[in-house]
Design a protein around this motif. Structure first.
Motif, PDB file in Angstrom:
ATOM      1  N   ASP A 198       0.878   6.902  -6.576  1.00  0.00           N
ATOM      2  CA  ASP A 198      -0.420   7.830  -6.832  1.00  0.00           C
ATOM      3  C   ASP A 198      -0.163   9.423  -6.255  1.00  0.00           C
ATOM      4  N   ASN A 199       0.944   9.525  -5.555  1.00  0.00           N
ATOM      5  CA  ASN A 199       1.348  10.829  -5.121  1.00  0.00           C
ATOM      6  C   ASN A 199       2.462  11.391  -5.871  1.00  0.00           C
ATOM      7  N   LYS A 234       1.913   1.852  -3.492  1.00  0.00           N
ATOM      8  CA  LYS A 234       0.591   2.208  -4.263  1.00  0.00           C
ATOM      9  C   LYS A 234       0.376   3.892  -4.158  1.00  0.00           C
ATOM     10  N   TYR A 235       0.644   4.185  -2.717  1.00  0.00           N
ATOM     11  CA  TYR A 235       0.172   5.408  -2.498  1.00  0.00           C
ATOM     12  C   TYR A 235       1.235   6.705  -2.991  1.00  0.00           C
ATOM     13  N   ARG A 294      -4.616   1.231   5.029  1.00  0.00           N
ATOM     14  CA  ARG A 294      -4.401   2.267   3.797  1.00  0.00           C
ATOM     15  C   ARG A 294      -4.333   3.618   4.468  1.00  0.00           C
ATOM     16  N   TRP A 319       0.830  -1.131  -0.032  1.00  0.00           N
ATOM     17  CA  TRP A 319      -0.075  -0.024   0.182  1.00  0.00           C
ATOM     18  C   TRP A 319       0.813   1.163  -0.017  1.00  0.00           C
ATOM     19  N   LEU A 329      -0.728   5.636   3.831  1.00  0.00           N
ATOM     20  CA  LEU A 329      -0.816   7.148   3.340  1.00  0.00           C
ATOM     21  C   LEU A 329      -0.291   7.935   4.427  1.00  0.00           C
TER      22      LEU A 329
END
Length: 334
Positions: free
Chosen positions: A28-29, A24-25, A238, A21, A242
């Motif tokens: 995504d950022n 992924k973040y 999640r 995760w 994050l």
């Protein structure tokens, strides 16, 4: 350290529940990622996990994180490091199989960053709320506290896996701060202390699901736990991931510890949520008993909102039900 809003980030433990995760973040950022993995096959799975990863996620094979100089090559050319990797074993012949690699891996990556990571600005280490406290202690805790009980315990073959894990995480985090104080490297250090992580998974679990979901599944055969033998903090995986990314963006976090938790739970609470949703969980005859145990432990998360005032934690029910959907589809949960 100035805020790091882009760049190349080395992530260890990216094949695990939390680490996947985190990757992924990061993508995504707007970050690029190099994932430290034990095998090339694990790396291939990660780099192909999502379409957005194309050209953004690469991997470096590090077979043994406890080996001297294991991360020397991996830290070159990265702007930051997020060290999630740590052993989580439910059985072993010697507790040092867990404690030794956890401490050596954490100390080792800091040494590699000091010597070979010329561009590294920040190292974030995933510790654990268990490095703040143990379980069922009738006290309120914050980031100023350390789990001295487990820190100073010499474990044996009969010690509980959770107690050994607590000791490993506490000693590893202590070693990290001791190293930074002693050497004053060019980069700064931040540690994040997540509680039990629950929620969906995007990594590739093995036959025996590890991490917090594995602890839940392991508890199923013993029936509903209502004695209060375990009350602990929880966080959605999640949200936990994050916060690792947000910690790169906040210059003021330098040298800080940050608890990641949104309350406490007893196993009975999870059973109640699952039973209500139609899953075949234990504890059907002891519904609601977990609520009696909640005041035994309080983890303060004030610092999260001090640095990230708009952050919102997910609740336990959402985390557990989202996790259950994945565990069922994966064949782990009926």
């Amino acid at each position: 350290m100035p805020a790091l809003n882009s760049g190349l980030v080395l992530v260890t433990g990216g094949t695990g529940y939390v680490g996947a995760w985190v990757i992924k973040y990061l993508v995504d950022n707007g970050y690029d990622v190099v994932a430290a993995v034990r095998t090339a096959a694990q790396g291939d799975f990660l780099t192909n996990r999502f379409p957005a990863y194309s050209g953004r996620v690469s991997h470096a094979v590090v077979p043994d994180i406890s080996k001297e100089g294991a991360y020397d090559d991996a830290v070159k050319d990265v702007d930051a490091i997020i060290h999630v990797a740590s052993p989580l074993l439910y059985s072993w012949e010697d507790p040092q199989e867990v404690i030794g690699p956890a401490v050596a891996g954490t100390s080792g990556i800091l040494k590699s960053a000091t010597t070979y990571g010329a561009k590294v600005q920040r190292v974030i280490i995933t510790s654990s709320a268990s490095a703040v406290c143990g379980f069922m202690t009738d006290k309120e805790y914050d980031e100023n506290d350390w789990n001295l009980a487990d820190l100073n315990t010499e474990h044996t073959k009969t010690s509980s896996p959770l107690a050994v894990y607590n000791t490993a995480k506490t000693r590893a985090e202590k070693a990290a701060f001791d190293y930074v104080r002693a050497t004053q490297p060019r980069y700064d250090l931040v540690t994040l202390l997540p509680a039990f992580n629950f929620g969906p998974y995007i990594h590739q679990p093995g036959k025996h699901f590890g991490s917090s979901p594995g602890a839940l599944l392991a508890a199923f055969p013993v029936g509903g736990e209502t004695s209060g033998a375990l009350v602990a903090g929880f966080v959605d995986v999640r949200d936990s991931a994050l916060l690792h990314v947000l910690a790169l963006k906040n210059a003021e976090l330098s040298g800080e510890r940050l608890i990641n938790a949104n309350g406490v739970f007893a196993w009975q609470d999870l059973y109640d949520i699952l039973n209500e949703a139609g899953y075949d969980a234990p504890g059907k005859d002891t519904k609601g008993a977990g609520e009696k145990k909640h005041m035994k432990l309080l983890l303060r998360n004030n610092k999260t909102f001090k640095y990230f005032p708009d952050f919102k934690y997910r609740g336990l029910k959402e985390s557990v039900l989202d996790m259950a959907v994945d565990l069922k589809s994966g064949g782990y949960l009926t």
